[in-house]
Design an enzyme around this catalytic site. Structure first.
Site, PDB file in Angstrom:
ATOM      1  N   CYS A 111       0.820  -1.211   0.000  1.00 25.37           N
ATOM      2  CA  CYS A 111       0.000   0.000   0.000  1.00 25.37           C
ATOM      3  C   CYS A 111       0.855   1.262   0.000  1.00 25.37           C
ATOM      4  O   CYS A 111       0.398   2.328  -0.418  1.00 25.37           O
ATOM      5  CB  CYS A 111      -0.952   0.011   1.194  1.00 25.37           C
ATOM      6  SG  CYS A 111      -0.127  -0.063   2.799  1.00 25.37           S
ATOM      7  N   GLN A 152       6.496  -9.162   3.467  1.00 25.41           N
ATOM      8  CA  GLN A 152       6.074  -8.796   2.118  1.00 25.41           C
ATOM      9  C   GLN A 152       7.236  -8.926   1.133  1.00 25.41           C
ATOM     10  O   GLN A 152       7.047  -9.346  -0.019  1.00 25.41           O
ATOM     11  CB  GLN A 152       5.521  -7.368   2.122  1.00 25.41           C
ATOM     12  CG  GLN A 152       4.194  -7.249   2.854  1.00 25.41           C
ATOM     13  CD  GLN A 152       3.819  -5.809   3.174  1.00 25.41           C
ATOM     14  OE1 GLN A 152       4.669  -4.940   3.319  1.00 25.41           O
ATOM     15  NE2 GLN A 152       2.525  -5.556   3.290  1.00 25.41           N
TER      16      GLN A 152
END
Length: 422
Positions: free
Chosen positions: A50, A118
């Site tokens: 994000c 991630q």
């Protein structure tokens, strides 16, 4: 060999731009293969969250413009607009940047741990796509090792500071007692899991988890005594919820202005607090226009996050030193690896020349030539062969006036007063 780290993040681009440059999980494998096919890139990985979209590359020569052009074309963006908010790091700086990112030093929330997971996922996807080779693979392993050292040897991750924690902290400012509130969480990924944990710890009265698949929603809900629903059931559940926090990988908004407006009517305009952590956004921006709705995006969390970062400042300084050391060590090992390849090639040639001269000496002995004469011939032949290529190159350097190359050769062959012993 050159490494490149190229991309945009929360510091260089607005959420509007970031959501346009984001890669969905379904896109990534195909994008990696296309990137390696259409640009001068040997190895590649994509990290898309994000707060950032970054490409980690290995090229024979640094050619970021070709990659930027591909990125703009892939996402149908104006190249000049993309170039205005993109950054490019090469070689040692690219290595240091990757290690800073993995250690949480480049995150909106300093030291947040989710980014390491991630990045590991990005590496796994790149391996699946066949776009990671030995060099970029070594860099990822060194990056993971450095990030682990940062976590182990500093206090940067001890305070519960994250985007999820910031969202819950903001909710606590709006609702004096969270134990009287009900929350709707949209998504079932790492961020929503952290949000659920924080809300559960704050004693939120009721938590509902909505997801595209009921199975994943149920797995998360079971951990915190929550209720699981499908995304399609959100309109029926929305009027009951005081807090709505969303983080999915959807390309289209999940909550529109009309649905929220209808929920407010049922609630008799009792306030709703919403945080949209997703990129692209899950909640239509127009929802913020409604009275009695407090809608925040990831960019809006900055002030809350800044306040919670003060305790991590000293730890970050120590972490930066560990990252610098990790990057230096990796580049040193890489240079040593390059030297090993050269030495290996040189040794193979020398051994081949040795074997040729040895065979010649054996033939001389077999033909009756005295041993001393055969050995002398072996020594002369081997010396001449070993010196031939360096002699030709040194004469060439001298003719071209390349004095610095001659000086380096003098140092390489230890002719500047050093010992002759190995």
């Amino acid at each position: 060999m050159s490494f490149i780290a190229l991309g945009i993040n929360h510091k260089t681009a607005s959420v509007d731009v970031r959501e346009r440059v984001a890669f969905t999980p379904e896109q990534t494998v195909e994008a990696l293969q296309q990137l390696c096919r259409l640009t001068p890139t040997r190895e590649a990985a994509i990290l898309s969250t994000c707060n950032r979209s970054e490409l980690y590359l290995h090229q024979d020569q640094v050619q970021p413009d070709a990659v930027l052009a591909w990125l703009a074309d892939y996402h149908r963006l104006n190249l000049d607009d993309l170039r205005a908010c993109a950054y490019v790091h090469t070689d040692a700086e690219a290595v240091r940047h990757m290690m800073r990112v993995a250690s949480g030093l480049d995150s909106m929330v300093l030291g947040e741990p989710q980014i390491l997971g991630q990045m590991k996922s990005a590496y796994a996807v790149a391996r699946e796509a066949g776009s990671v080779g030995p060099l970029l693979g070594r860099l990822f392993q060194a990056t993971f090792s450095t990030a682990k050292t940062v976590r182990t040897d500093t206090a940067i991750g001890e305070s519960p500071v994250s985007v999820a924690f910031a969202a819950v902290s903001l909710a606590r400012q709006i609702f004096a007692k969270l134990d009287r509130s009900q929350a709707l969480l949209i998504g079932a990924g790492e961020t929503i899991t952290l949000v659920a944990r924080h809300l559960h710890e704050q004693g939120v009265k009721r938590i509902v988890v909505a997801n595209r698949t009921l199975e994943r929603a149920s797995l998360l809900a079971e951990q915190f005594g929550a209720h699981a629903i499908l995304l399609a059931d959100i309109p029926q559940e929305l009027p009951n919820c005081d807090i709505v926090i969303s983080s999915t990988a959807s390309q289209l908004p999940i909550l529109g202005k009309g649905a929220v407006e209808q929920a407010l009517k049922v609630r008799k305009h009792k306030p709703m607090f919403m945080v949209d952590i997703a990129v692209p956004r899950d909640i239509e921006p127009q929802v913020a226009e409604l009275d009695d709705v407090y809608l925040y995006t990831v960019d809006d969390l900055h002030e809350v996050i800044t306040e919670n970062l003060k305790s991590r400042h000293d730890a970050a300084l120590a972490a930066e030193e560990l990252v610098a050391s990790g990057a230096d060590d990796f580049m040193l090992r890489l240079r040593e690896l390059a030297a090993v390849d050269v030495l290996k090639a040189y040794r193979q040639r020398a051994e081949r020349q040795r074997d040729e001269e040895l065979q010649r000496a054996m033939r001389l002995l077999a033909s009756g030539v005295p041993a001393e004469e055969a050995l002398a011939q072996l020594a002369r032949g081997l010396t001449n062969k070993l010196l031939h290529a360096p002699s030709v190159q040194l004469k060439k350097f001298s003719a071209e006036g390349r004095i610095e190359a001659l000086a380096m050769a003098e140092e390489l062959f230890a002719l500047n007063g050093g010992s002759d012993t190995p």
